[in-house]
Design a protein around this motif. Structure first.
Motif, mmCIF file in Angstrom:
data_model
loop_
_atom_site.group_PDB
_atom_site.id
_atom_site.type_symbol
_atom_site.label_atom_id
_atom_site.label_comp_id
_atom_site.label_asym_id
_atom_site.label_seq_id
_atom_site.Cartn_x
_atom_site.Cartn_y
_atom_site.Cartn_z
ATOM 1 N N SER A 59 24.195 -10.773 33.916
ATOM 2 C CA SER A 59 24.229 -9.383 34.340
ATOM 3 C C SER A 59 25.115 -9.190 35.557
ATOM 4 C CB SER A 59 22.802 -8.933 34.669
ATOM 5 O OG SER A 59 22.817 -7.674 35.283
ATOM 6 N N SER A 93 24.036 -7.788 19.568
ATOM 7 C CA SER A 93 23.816 -7.805 21.025
ATOM 8 C C SER A 93 24.855 -7.012 21.794
ATOM 9 C CB SER A 93 23.820 -9.245 21.540
ATOM 10 O OG SER A 93 25.155 -9.729 21.611
ATOM 11 N N MET A 113 14.638 -0.249 28.392
ATOM 12 C CA MET A 113 14.344 -1.284 27.403
ATOM 13 C C MET A 113 13.366 -0.818 26.319
ATOM 14 S SD MET A 113 16.279 -3.786 27.550
ATOM 15 C CE MET A 113 15.387 -4.615 26.225
ATOM 16 N N LEU A 144 10.857 -8.612 23.979
ATOM 17 C CA LEU A 144 11.386 -7.520 23.156
ATOM 18 C C LEU A 144 10.272 -6.879 22.339
ATOM 19 C CD1 LEU A 144 14.852 -8.965 22.042
ATOM 20 C CD2 LEU A 144 14.456 -6.871 23.348
ATOM 21 N N VAL A 169 18.815 -11.688 18.052
ATOM 22 C CA VAL A 169 19.348 -11.403 19.391
ATOM 23 C C VAL A 169 18.812 -12.425 20.399
ATOM 24 C CG1 VAL A 169 19.251 -9.752 21.301
ATOM 25 C CG2 VAL A 169 19.787 -8.958 18.995
ATOM 26 N N CYS A 224 24.331 -3.755 30.237
ATOM 27 C CA CYS A 224 23.460 -4.044 31.387
ATOM 28 C C CYS A 224 23.328 -5.539 31.664
ATOM 29 C CB CYS A 224 22.062 -3.459 31.158
ATOM 30 S SG CYS A 224 22.010 -1.656 31.189
ATOM 31 N N HIS A 225 23.286 -6.337 30.604
ATOM 32 C CA HIS A 225 22.991 -7.762 30.780
ATOM 33 C C HIS A 225 24.249 -8.629 30.786
ATOM 34 C CE1 HIS A 225 18.631 -7.246 30.545
ATOM 35 N NE2 HIS A 225 18.805 -6.436 29.528
ATOM 36 N N TYR A 248 19.081 -6.029 36.845
ATOM 37 C CA TYR A 248 18.925 -6.416 35.438
ATOM 38 C C TYR A 248 19.022 -7.926 35.277
ATOM 39 C CZ TYR A 248 19.600 -1.429 34.504
ATOM 40 O OH TYR A 248 19.474 -0.068 34.485
ATOM 41 N N CYS A 269 23.637 -4.696 24.327
ATOM 42 C CA CYS A 269 22.907 -5.308 25.452
ATOM 43 C C CYS A 269 23.843 -5.598 26.625
ATOM 44 C CB CYS A 269 22.248 -6.621 25.023
ATOM 45 S SG CYS A 269 21.374 -6.574 23.446
ATOM 46 N N MET A 314 15.552 0.760 23.895
ATOM 47 C CA MET A 314 16.445 -0.181 23.236
ATOM 48 C C MET A 314 15.705 -1.010 22.179
ATOM 49 S SD MET A 314 19.300 0.403 24.728
ATOM 50 C CE MET A 314 20.382 -0.956 24.269
#
Lengths: 100, 100
Positions: free
Chosen positions: B44, B31, B77, B64, B92, B37-38, B49, B34, B80
């Protein structure tokens, strides 16, 4: 003349701010229908449905608009978002973002 | 014979469980990307986001997979999610769901 311009600018800025300000109380009232899937306090009881409590307001606005416009699709959410005005979307999003 | 069947059933059930069990530690490791952004802990720092901390695991898996398959699209995304295996997605998602 300069003062008149300044005051006019201030009034316009104030109006624009108020026109865009989300109404959390109105959002709470409008969110009753959301609770069936997302939980009365924004914590979903269903694994497949997201929690909304404390979620980013701008993200919620973006997603509701995406469901309404069809750029994000979901059988339930597309139908739920369709009748919402921009003000409804702003208010509901502000309400869920305000929850902890 | 009955005992053999019972033990075999138990082993199969155990294997099936372990094969599907998400690995939170592996999810945490995967992760890292990730967090930009998160948020490193799933909260976030960017209004557009979403927070992922404490989000429903099944919802995260579904989204996802939707980004990977293209049924949900987003410039960031989609890219990603593309390289993630089903196990990566499970891990994740379990990791972010485990955060408070």
């Amino acid at each position: 003349m300069k003062n008149v311009l300044l005051i006019t600018s201030a009034l316009i800025a104030s109006f624009a701010f108020n026109a865009n300000a989300a109404d959390i109380a109105a959002g709470k009232a409008a969110s009753a229908v959301c609770g069936a899937c997302h939980g009365a306090a924004g914590i979903s009881v269903i694994p497949m449905y997201p929690n909304l409590a404390g979620q980013k307001e701008a993200y919620l606005v973006k997603q509701l608009k995406a469901f309404k416009s069809g750029t994000r699709t979901d059988p339930v959410m597309s139908a739920m978002a369709m009748p919402l005005s921009d003000a409804d979307i702003a208010n509901v999003s502000a309400y869920f973002a305000s929850l902890k």
